[in-house]
Write a protein that holds these residues in place. Sequence first.
Motif, mmCIF file in Angstrom:
data_model
loop_
_atom_site.group_PDB
_atom_site.id
_atom_site.type_symbol
_atom_site.label_atom_id
_atom_site.label_comp_id
_atom_site.label_asym_id
_atom_site.label_seq_id
_atom_site.Cartn_x
_atom_site.Cartn_y
_atom_site.Cartn_z
ATOM 1 N N ALA A 100 -4.768 21.682 12.385
ATOM 2 C CA ALA A 100 -5.960 22.253 11.767
ATOM 3 C C ALA A 100 -6.876 22.879 12.805
ATOM 4 O O ALA A 100 -7.513 23.914 12.560
ATOM 5 N N GLY A 101 -6.928 22.277 13.997
ATOM 6 C CA GLY A 101 -7.781 22.817 15.046
ATOM 7 C C GLY A 101 -7.327 24.180 15.526
ATOM 8 O O GLY A 101 -8.152 25.049 15.844
ATOM 9 N N VAL A 102 -6.024 24.383 15.580
ATOM 10 C CA VAL A 102 -5.486 25.680 15.989
ATOM 11 C C VAL A 102 -5.816 26.736 14.946
ATOM 12 O O VAL A 102 -6.243 27.853 15.269
ATOM 13 N N GLU A 103 -5.618 26.399 13.690
ATOM 14 C CA GLU A 103 -5.922 27.351 12.616
ATOM 15 C C GLU A 103 -7.406 27.683 12.577
ATOM 16 O O GLU A 103 -7.793 28.845 12.386
ATOM 17 N N LEU A 194 -18.497 47.641 26.334
ATOM 18 C CA LEU A 194 -17.464 46.912 25.599
ATOM 19 C C LEU A 194 -16.715 45.956 26.527
ATOM 20 O O LEU A 194 -16.377 44.837 26.139
ATOM 21 N N ALA A 195 -16.459 46.393 27.750
ATOM 22 C CA ALA A 195 -15.791 45.515 28.711
ATOM 23 C C ALA A 195 -16.611 44.248 28.963
ATOM 24 O O ALA A 195 -16.048 43.153 29.068
ATOM 25 N N ALA A 196 -17.917 44.394 29.047
ATOM 26 C CA ALA A 196 -18.771 43.222 29.236
ATOM 27 C C ALA A 196 -18.655 42.277 28.048
ATOM 28 O O ALA A 196 -18.612 41.045 28.204
ATOM 29 N N SER A 197 -18.593 42.859 26.843
ATOM 30 C CA SER A 197 -18.435 42.044 25.635
ATOM 31 C C SER A 197 -17.077 41.352 25.614
ATOM 32 O O SER A 197 -16.972 40.172 25.267
ATOM 33 N N VAL A 198 -16.033 42.087 25.998
ATOM 34 C CA VAL A 198 -14.684 41.513 26.036
ATOM 35 C C VAL A 198 -14.620 40.362 27.033
ATOM 36 O O VAL A 198 -14.026 39.310 26.757
ATOM 37 N N GLU A 199 -15.222 40.552 28.184
ATOM 38 C CA GLU A 199 -15.216 39.485 29.189
ATOM 39 C C GLU A 199 -15.908 38.238 28.648
ATOM 40 O O GLU A 199 -15.388 37.108 28.773
ATOM 41 N N LYS A 200 -17.050 38.425 28.027
ATOM 42 C CA LYS A 200 -17.815 37.288 27.517
ATOM 43 C C LYS A 200 -17.061 36.563 26.407
ATOM 44 O O LYS A 200 -16.941 35.332 26.420
ATOM 45 N N THR A 201 -16.559 37.329 25.423
ATOM 46 C CA THR A 201 -15.870 36.694 24.301
ATOM 47 C C THR A 201 -14.561 36.050 24.750
ATOM 48 O O THR A 201 -14.189 34.986 24.237
ATOM 49 N N SER A 202 -13.861 36.676 25.685
ATOM 50 C CA SER A 202 -12.606 36.096 26.174
ATOM 51 C C SER A 202 -12.850 34.750 26.837
ATOM 52 O O SER A 202 -12.103 33.786 26.623
ATOM 53 N N LEU A 203 -13.902 34.681 27.643
ATOM 54 C CA LEU A 203 -14.237 33.424 28.301
ATOM 55 C C LEU A 203 -14.681 32.370 27.288
ATOM 56 O O LEU A 203 -14.352 31.184 27.417
ATOM 57 N N THR A 204 -15.410 32.810 26.267
ATOM 58 C CA THR A 204 -15.868 31.875 25.226
ATOM 59 C C THR A 204 -14.692 31.330 24.435
ATOM 60 O O THR A 204 -14.577 30.112 24.224
ATOM 61 N N TRP A 205 -13.812 32.239 23.989
ATOM 62 C CA TRP A 205 -12.641 31.798 23.228
ATOM 63 C C TRP A 205 -11.741 30.920 24.080
ATOM 64 O O TRP A 205 -11.168 29.953 23.590
ATOM 65 N N ARG A 206 -11.619 31.257 25.354
ATOM 66 C CA ARG A 206 -10.784 30.461 26.264
ATOM 67 C C ARG A 206 -11.349 29.048 26.406
ATOM 68 O O ARG A 206 -10.598 28.065 26.408
ATOM 69 N N ALA A 207 -12.661 28.922 26.505
ATOM 70 C CA ALA A 207 -13.289 27.613 26.651
ATOM 71 C C ALA A 207 -13.112 26.763 25.395
ATOM 72 O O ALA A 207 -13.075 25.529 25.477
ATOM 73 N N ARG A 208 -12.994 27.409 24.254
ATOM 74 C CA ARG A 208 -12.866 26.688 22.983
ATOM 75 C C ARG A 208 -11.416 26.507 22.553
ATOM 76 O O ARG A 208 -11.160 25.949 21.482
ATOM 77 N N LEU A 209 -10.478 26.974 23.361
ATOM 78 C CA LEU A 209 -9.069 26.895 23.005
ATOM 79 C C LEU A 209 -8.658 25.443 22.821
ATOM 80 O O LEU A 209 -8.883 24.611 23.704
ATOM 81 N N PRO A 210 -8.043 25.102 21.681
ATOM 82 C CA PRO A 210 -7.600 23.712 21.484
ATOM 83 C C PRO A 210 -6.497 23.330 22.460
ATOM 84 O O PRO A 210 -5.833 24.188 23.037
ATOM 85 N N GLU A 211 -6.296 22.041 22.611
ATOM 86 C CA GLU A 211 -5.195 21.521 23.422
ATOM 87 C C GLU A 211 -3.998 21.253 22.511
ATOM 88 O O GLU A 211 -4.172 20.775 21.387
ATOM 89 N N ALA A 212 -2.805 21.573 22.999
ATOM 90 C CA ALA A 212 -1.599 21.250 22.250
ATOM 91 C C ALA A 212 -1.400 19.744 22.262
ATOM 92 O O ALA A 212 -1.580 19.086 23.286
ATOM 93 N N THR A 213 -1.049 19.203 21.093
ATOM 94 C CA THR A 213 -0.878 17.755 20.996
ATOM 95 C C THR A 213 0.417 17.273 21.597
ATOM 96 O O THR A 213 0.534 16.154 22.075
ATOM 97 N N SER A 214 1.443 18.137 21.582
ATOM 98 C CA SER A 214 2.747 17.764 22.150
ATOM 99 C C SER A 214 3.545 19.039 22.375
ATOM 100 O O SER A 214 3.204 20.103 21.881
ATOM 101 N N GLY A 215 4.616 18.891 23.129
ATOM 102 C CA GLY A 215 5.520 20.031 23.337
ATOM 103 C C GLY A 215 4.946 21.099 24.220
ATOM 104 O O GLY A 215 5.385 22.245 24.159
ATOM 105 N N ARG A 216 3.970 20.772 25.057
ATOM 106 C CA ARG A 216 3.380 21.770 25.942
ATOM 107 C C ARG A 216 4.457 22.335 26.870
ATOM 108 O O ARG A 216 5.190 21.571 27.491
ATOM 109 N N PRO A 217 4.564 23.688 26.977
ATOM 110 C CA PRO A 217 5.604 24.266 27.835
ATOM 111 C C PRO A 217 5.321 24.008 29.304
ATOM 112 O O PRO A 217 4.187 23.780 29.674
#
Length: 217
Positions: A100-103, A194-217
């Motif tokens: 659910a966290g990934v979705e 736009l590049a400044a916006s992309v940098e900011k949102t990419s870092l924000t989304w990256r910080a909020r990225l869920p952790e895989a519960t299992s099967g991490r490559p």
Amino acid sequence: MTAAAVTRRVASVAVLLAAATLLTTGCGSDGGGDGGGGGKPTGEGRSTSAARNAATRPPDGQATSGTFNSSDIGWIQLMIAMDDQAALLLGLVPDHSSAAGVEKWAKPVAAGYRDELVQLRELLSRAGVPDTNPHQGHDMPGMVTEDELRTIEGTKDAAFDALFLAAMREHLDQAAKIAHSERSAGTDPATKKLAASVEKTSLTWRARLPEATSGRP
């Protein structure tokens, strides 16, 4: 995709970022290889050569227009190519993820990419550059290749989540890096904004990225 392959691919772009000029010259092609077990080629030799010559040539077959320089156009084209593939990957989440966290994470990110692609293509049109993909079939850091997309599409549940998150982690890291470089190397105010916006949102989304519960490559 292994953790070692991800590390090699992120590291291989450092030479291009140090050049801070034409951002599209770090591309590899499917014809190259690292001689290893199916991972992506590192591209070290290609990137070093490209960085030395980046400042002297625009993207293949393209010319600058108005306030745009070759770095602006190169960044726009590269981001469209990367975001198109990331959007396809994000579209797999509802039918393949078991978390659910990934979705929950993927839904607003997918909407953000759709909006970002509209803005990128508007800039490309204003620059007078055809909306073609000079990176078709290229293998580079941050790009979800067709082979990777097919592999991930063939998985479900925890296995999918692990591969999906690894691919998005790399994509977001790379998107933030090249957006930062465009802010220094570009000249068009709207593109740099736009590049400044992309940098900011990419870092924000990256910080909020869920952790895989299992099967991490």
